[in-house]
Design a protein around this motif. Structure first.
Motif, PDB file in Angstrom:
ATOM      1  N   VAL A   1       0.879  -1.169   0.000  1.00  0.00           N
ATOM      2  CA  VAL A   1       0.000   0.000   0.000  1.00  0.00           C
ATOM      3  C   VAL A   1       0.913   1.213   0.000  1.00  0.00           C
ATOM      4  O   VAL A   1       1.766   1.353   0.879  1.00  0.00           O
ATOM      5  CB  VAL A   1      -0.924   0.013   1.233  1.00  0.00           C
ATOM      6  CG1 VAL A   1      -1.760   1.285   1.253  1.00  0.00           C
ATOM      7  CG2 VAL A   1      -1.817  -1.229   1.233  1.00  0.00           C
ATOM      8  N   PHE A   2       0.743   2.101  -0.979  1.00  0.00           N
ATOM      9  CA  PHE A   2       1.696   3.185  -1.177  1.00  0.00           C
ATOM     10  C   PHE A   2       1.909   3.993   0.109  1.00  0.00           C
ATOM     11  O   PHE A   2       0.963   4.453   0.750  1.00  0.00           O
ATOM     12  CB  PHE A   2       1.226   4.121  -2.294  1.00  0.00           C
ATOM     13  CG  PHE A   2       2.240   5.189  -2.632  1.00  0.00           C
ATOM     14  CD1 PHE A   2       3.220   4.944  -3.573  1.00  0.00           C
ATOM     15  CD2 PHE A   2       2.233   6.410  -1.981  1.00  0.00           C
ATOM     16  CE1 PHE A   2       4.176   5.905  -3.887  1.00  0.00           C
ATOM     17  CE2 PHE A   2       3.177   7.381  -2.278  1.00  0.00           C
ATOM     18  CZ  PHE A   2       4.150   7.128  -3.236  1.00  0.00           C
ATOM     19  N   GLY A   3       3.197   4.146   0.463  1.00  0.00           N
ATOM     20  CA  GLY A   3       3.562   5.018   1.569  1.00  0.00           C
ATOM     21  C   GLY A   3       3.182   4.541   2.952  1.00  0.00           C
ATOM     22  O   GLY A   3       3.049   5.355   3.874  1.00  0.00           O
TER      23      GLY A   3
ATOM     24  N   THR B   1      11.379   1.499   5.412  1.00  0.00           N
ATOM     25  CA  THR B   1      12.609   0.723   5.471  1.00  0.00           C
ATOM     26  C   THR B   1      13.189   0.716   6.883  1.00  0.00           C
ATOM     27  O   THR B   1      12.602   1.244   7.824  1.00  0.00           O
ATOM     28  CB  THR B   1      13.643   1.279   4.485  1.00  0.00           C
ATOM     29  OG1 THR B   1      13.984   2.629   4.872  1.00  0.00           O
ATOM     30  CG2 THR B   1      13.098   1.297   3.066  1.00  0.00           C
ATOM     31  N   ASP B   2      14.350   0.133   7.027  1.00  0.00           N
ATOM     32  CA  ASP B   2      14.937  -0.083   8.350  1.00  0.00           C
ATOM     33  C   ASP B   2      15.470   1.185   9.007  1.00  0.00           C
ATOM     34  O   ASP B   2      15.543   1.267  10.230  1.00  0.00           O
ATOM     35  CB  ASP B   2      16.089  -1.094   8.245  1.00  0.00           C
ATOM     36  CG  ASP B   2      15.598  -2.504   7.957  1.00  0.00           C
ATOM     37  OD1 ASP B   2      14.529  -2.873   8.458  1.00  0.00           O
ATOM     38  OD2 ASP B   2      16.308  -3.234   7.232  1.00  0.00           O
ATOM     39  N   HIS B   3      15.867   2.172   8.206  1.00  0.00           N
ATOM     40  CA  HIS B   3      16.568   3.327   8.769  1.00  0.00           C
ATOM     41  C   HIS B   3      15.980   4.644   8.287  1.00  0.00           C
ATOM     42  O   HIS B   3      15.247   4.687   7.295  1.00  0.00           O
ATOM     43  CB  HIS B   3      18.054   3.259   8.410  1.00  0.00           C
ATOM     44  CG  HIS B   3      18.746   2.039   8.920  1.00  0.00           C
ATOM     45  ND1 HIS B   3      18.862   0.889   8.158  1.00  0.00           N
ATOM     46  CD2 HIS B   3      19.326   1.777  10.114  1.00  0.00           C
ATOM     47  CE1 HIS B   3      19.496  -0.043   8.867  1.00  0.00           C
ATOM     48  NE2 HIS B   3      19.787   0.479  10.057  1.00  0.00           N
TER      49      HIS B   3
ATOM     50  N   LEU C   1      11.779   2.700  -4.832  1.00  0.00           N
ATOM     51  CA  LEU C   1      11.791   3.080  -3.419  1.00  0.00           C
ATOM     52  C   LEU C   1      11.415   4.549  -3.357  1.00  0.00           C
ATOM     53  O   LEU C   1      12.131   5.404  -3.884  1.00  0.00           O
ATOM     54  CB  LEU C   1      13.171   2.860  -2.800  1.00  0.00           C
ATOM     55  CG  LEU C   1      13.229   3.115  -1.282  1.00  0.00           C
ATOM     56  CD1 LEU C   1      12.476   2.024  -0.520  1.00  0.00           C
ATOM     57  CD2 LEU C   1      14.680   3.162  -0.794  1.00  0.00           C
ATOM     58  N   TYR C   2      10.262   4.827  -2.774  1.00  0.00           N
ATOM     59  CA  TYR C   2       9.828   6.214  -2.636  1.00  0.00           C
ATOM     60  C   TYR C   2      10.590   6.851  -1.474  1.00  0.00           C
ATOM     61  O   TYR C   2      10.682   6.268  -0.391  1.00  0.00           O
ATOM     62  CB  TYR C   2       8.325   6.283  -2.378  1.00  0.00           C
ATOM     63  CG  TYR C   2       7.804   7.706  -2.331  1.00  0.00           C
ATOM     64  CD1 TYR C   2       7.631   8.433  -3.506  1.00  0.00           C
ATOM     65  CD2 TYR C   2       7.512   8.320  -1.123  1.00  0.00           C
ATOM     66  CE1 TYR C   2       7.176   9.733  -3.475  1.00  0.00           C
ATOM     67  CE2 TYR C   2       7.052   9.626  -1.081  1.00  0.00           C
ATOM     68  CZ  TYR C   2       6.883  10.331  -2.264  1.00  0.00           C
ATOM     69  OH  TYR C   2       6.438  11.620  -2.222  1.00  0.00           O
ATOM     70  N   ILE C   3      11.128   8.040  -1.718  1.00  0.00           N
ATOM     71  CA  ILE C   3      11.974   8.728  -0.742  1.00  0.00           C
ATOM     72  C   ILE C   3      11.291  10.023  -0.343  1.00  0.00           C
ATOM     73  O   ILE C   3      10.919  10.825  -1.198  1.00  0.00           O
ATOM     74  CB  ILE C   3      13.368   9.026  -1.336  1.00  0.00           C
ATOM     75  CG1 ILE C   3      14.004   7.737  -1.861  1.00  0.00           C
ATOM     76  CG2 ILE C   3      14.269   9.688  -0.304  1.00  0.00           C
ATOM     77  CD1 ILE C   3      15.205   7.975  -2.766  1.00  0.00           C
TER      78      ILE C   3
ATOM     79  N   ALA D   1      10.075   4.388   1.555  1.00  0.00           N
ATOM     80  CA  ALA D   1       9.030   3.369   1.504  1.00  0.00           C
ATOM     81  C   ALA D   1       9.073   2.635   0.168  1.00  0.00           C
ATOM     82  O   ALA D   1       9.026   3.287  -0.884  1.00  0.00           O
ATOM     83  CB  ALA D   1       7.663   4.007   1.695  1.00  0.00           C
ATOM     84  N   PRO D   2       9.167   1.308   0.164  1.00  0.00           N
ATOM     85  CA  PRO D   2       9.098   0.580  -1.112  1.00  0.00           C
ATOM     86  C   PRO D   2       7.740   0.816  -1.754  1.00  0.00           C
ATOM     87  O   PRO D   2       6.715   0.905  -1.068  1.00  0.00           O
ATOM     88  CB  PRO D   2       9.286  -0.885  -0.701  1.00  0.00           C
ATOM     89  CG  PRO D   2       8.888  -0.929   0.746  1.00  0.00           C
ATOM     90  CD  PRO D   2       9.246   0.393   1.321  1.00  0.00           C
ATOM     91  N   ALA D   3       7.738   0.952  -3.090  1.00  0.00           N
ATOM     92  CA  ALA D   3       6.500   1.354  -3.762  1.00  0.00           C
ATOM     93  C   ALA D   3       6.309   0.623  -5.075  1.00  0.00           C
ATOM     94  O   ALA D   3       7.262   0.174  -5.711  1.00  0.00           O
ATOM     95  CB  ALA D   3       6.528   2.861  -4.019  1.00  0.00           C
TER      96      ALA D   3
END
Length: 348
Positions: A20-22, A26-28, A131-133, A159-161
């Motif tokens: 689900v977008f956003g 991620t880990d950091h 990867l959305y930044i 967030a992966p997207a």
């Protein structure tokens, strides 16, 4: 730069086929505080909650701006950013308008590179994956006096997207509400710009539309941008888009598509685009395409638009679709499938 590594990654708990977008991060995360008139040492820490007092000025006076970026990975596992210096320049332009101190370029670029290197496994190969930044800055000074903050926090979360929109969208041209006005903050990626459009957008969604295409605040006669993207109109073989101004975001995807279209020999007119001319073009069968362009959305075709209570459907069988052509050209550069003659692609 101070770095605190997360002991174990969360990545194995993520279903990358059903994102689900956003909403998955991620880990950091990267953070840097502005205190006593200067930016302090940046740090990367495990992603998680942070403590902030309820009197922090961001909650009361809305000093908050952000950016939207993406990282892409090619089939060989190499990761790339797309025009990152444009994002750095734009967040500082937004910050200046909201009396927020500008963020140093080396902190921005070096911090992002290190963050993405640490969370590299979260960037997945494959068309549509990215990867959305989200870089952003908020006012953190405690106190409710109506004045600019003297303390800020700059952060980057990721967030992966997958695709933001899965297909074509239906839009309505604004006739009552306005997104921004001359002399305001419409050109900035200010948090409040988005908050103010949620209510009218909810009304539009209740009527079956996905987005509002905003018009000028004075007359509602000229088309500007949609809530999450800049707009393009194809009339015959000419591509039209509104010029940037106090009210319209200087979209990086927008600029890229204009350049790609010009290089492909397409006539591009960057000028005021009226509601009347687009309606007339639609009625005469000359409006062949309408599409939005933005970092999250990339390129999104419009199925139909509404104005004065009347829906106007766009052709569904246009040969040589500009939306498809320039989305592919853009993606081919981003995913390292084509030569980049512009220096837009930056390897991580």
């Amino acid at each position: 730069m101070k770095i605190t590594q997360r002991p174990t990654s969360k990545i194995n708990d993520v279903d990358f086929n059903n994102l689900v977008f956003g909403s998955t991060f991620t880990d950091h995360m990267f953070q840097c505080d502005f205190v006593d008139g200067k930016w302090k040492e940046p740090e990367i820490v495990p992603y998680g909650p942070m403590q902030i007092e309820p009197s922090a000025k961001v909650f009361h006076y809305g000093q908050a701006v952000f950016e939207g970026m993406k990282a892409f990975k090619d089939d060989d596992g190499n990761a790339f950013l797309f025009r990152p210096e444009d994002n750095w320049a734009r967040i500082n332009k937004s910050s200046a308008r909201l009396a927020i101190p500008e963020f140093p370029k080396e902190y921005f670029m070096d911090g992002m590179r290190k963050l993405l290197t640490m969370d590299n496994d979260w960037i997945k190969s494959g068309d549509g994956n990215s990867l959305y930044i989200r870089p952003f800055v908020i006012a953190t000074q405690n106190g409710v006096s109506a004045s600019p903050s003297n303390a800020y926090r700059f952060m980057i979360i990721c967030a992966p997207a997958q695709a933001y929109y899965s297909g074509k969208v239906k839009v309505v041209f604004a006739q009552k509400f306005s997104r921004a006005a001359d002399g305001g903050v419409g050109f900035a990626k200010a948090a409040g710009n988005y908050a103010a459009q949620f209510y009218p957008t909810n009304l539009a969604k209740a009527d079956g539309y996905d987005q509002i295409v905003w018009t000028d605040a004075n007359t509602h006669e000229y088309l500007e941008e949609a809530g999450t993207m800049n707009m393009f109109f194809r009339v015959g073989d000419t591509l039209l888009t509104a010029p940037t101004n106090d009210r319209i975001l200087d979209g990086i995807t927008r600029k890229s598509i204009i350049k790609l279209a010009q290089e492909a020999g397409v006539t591009v007119e960057v000028r005021p685009v009226s509601v009347a001319e687009i309606k007339e073009a639609a009625q005469k069968g000359k409006l062949l395409e309408m599409f939005g362009a933005g970092t999250a959305a990339v390129v999104v075709p419009v199925e139909s638009f509404a104005h004065d209570g009347v829906d106007h459907k766009l052709p569904s069988d246009v040969s040589d679709s500009y939306a498809q052509r320039f989305k592919k050209a853009l993606n081919d550069i981003q995913y390292n499938r084509a030569a980049d003659h512009h220096g837009w692609r930056v390897k991580i």
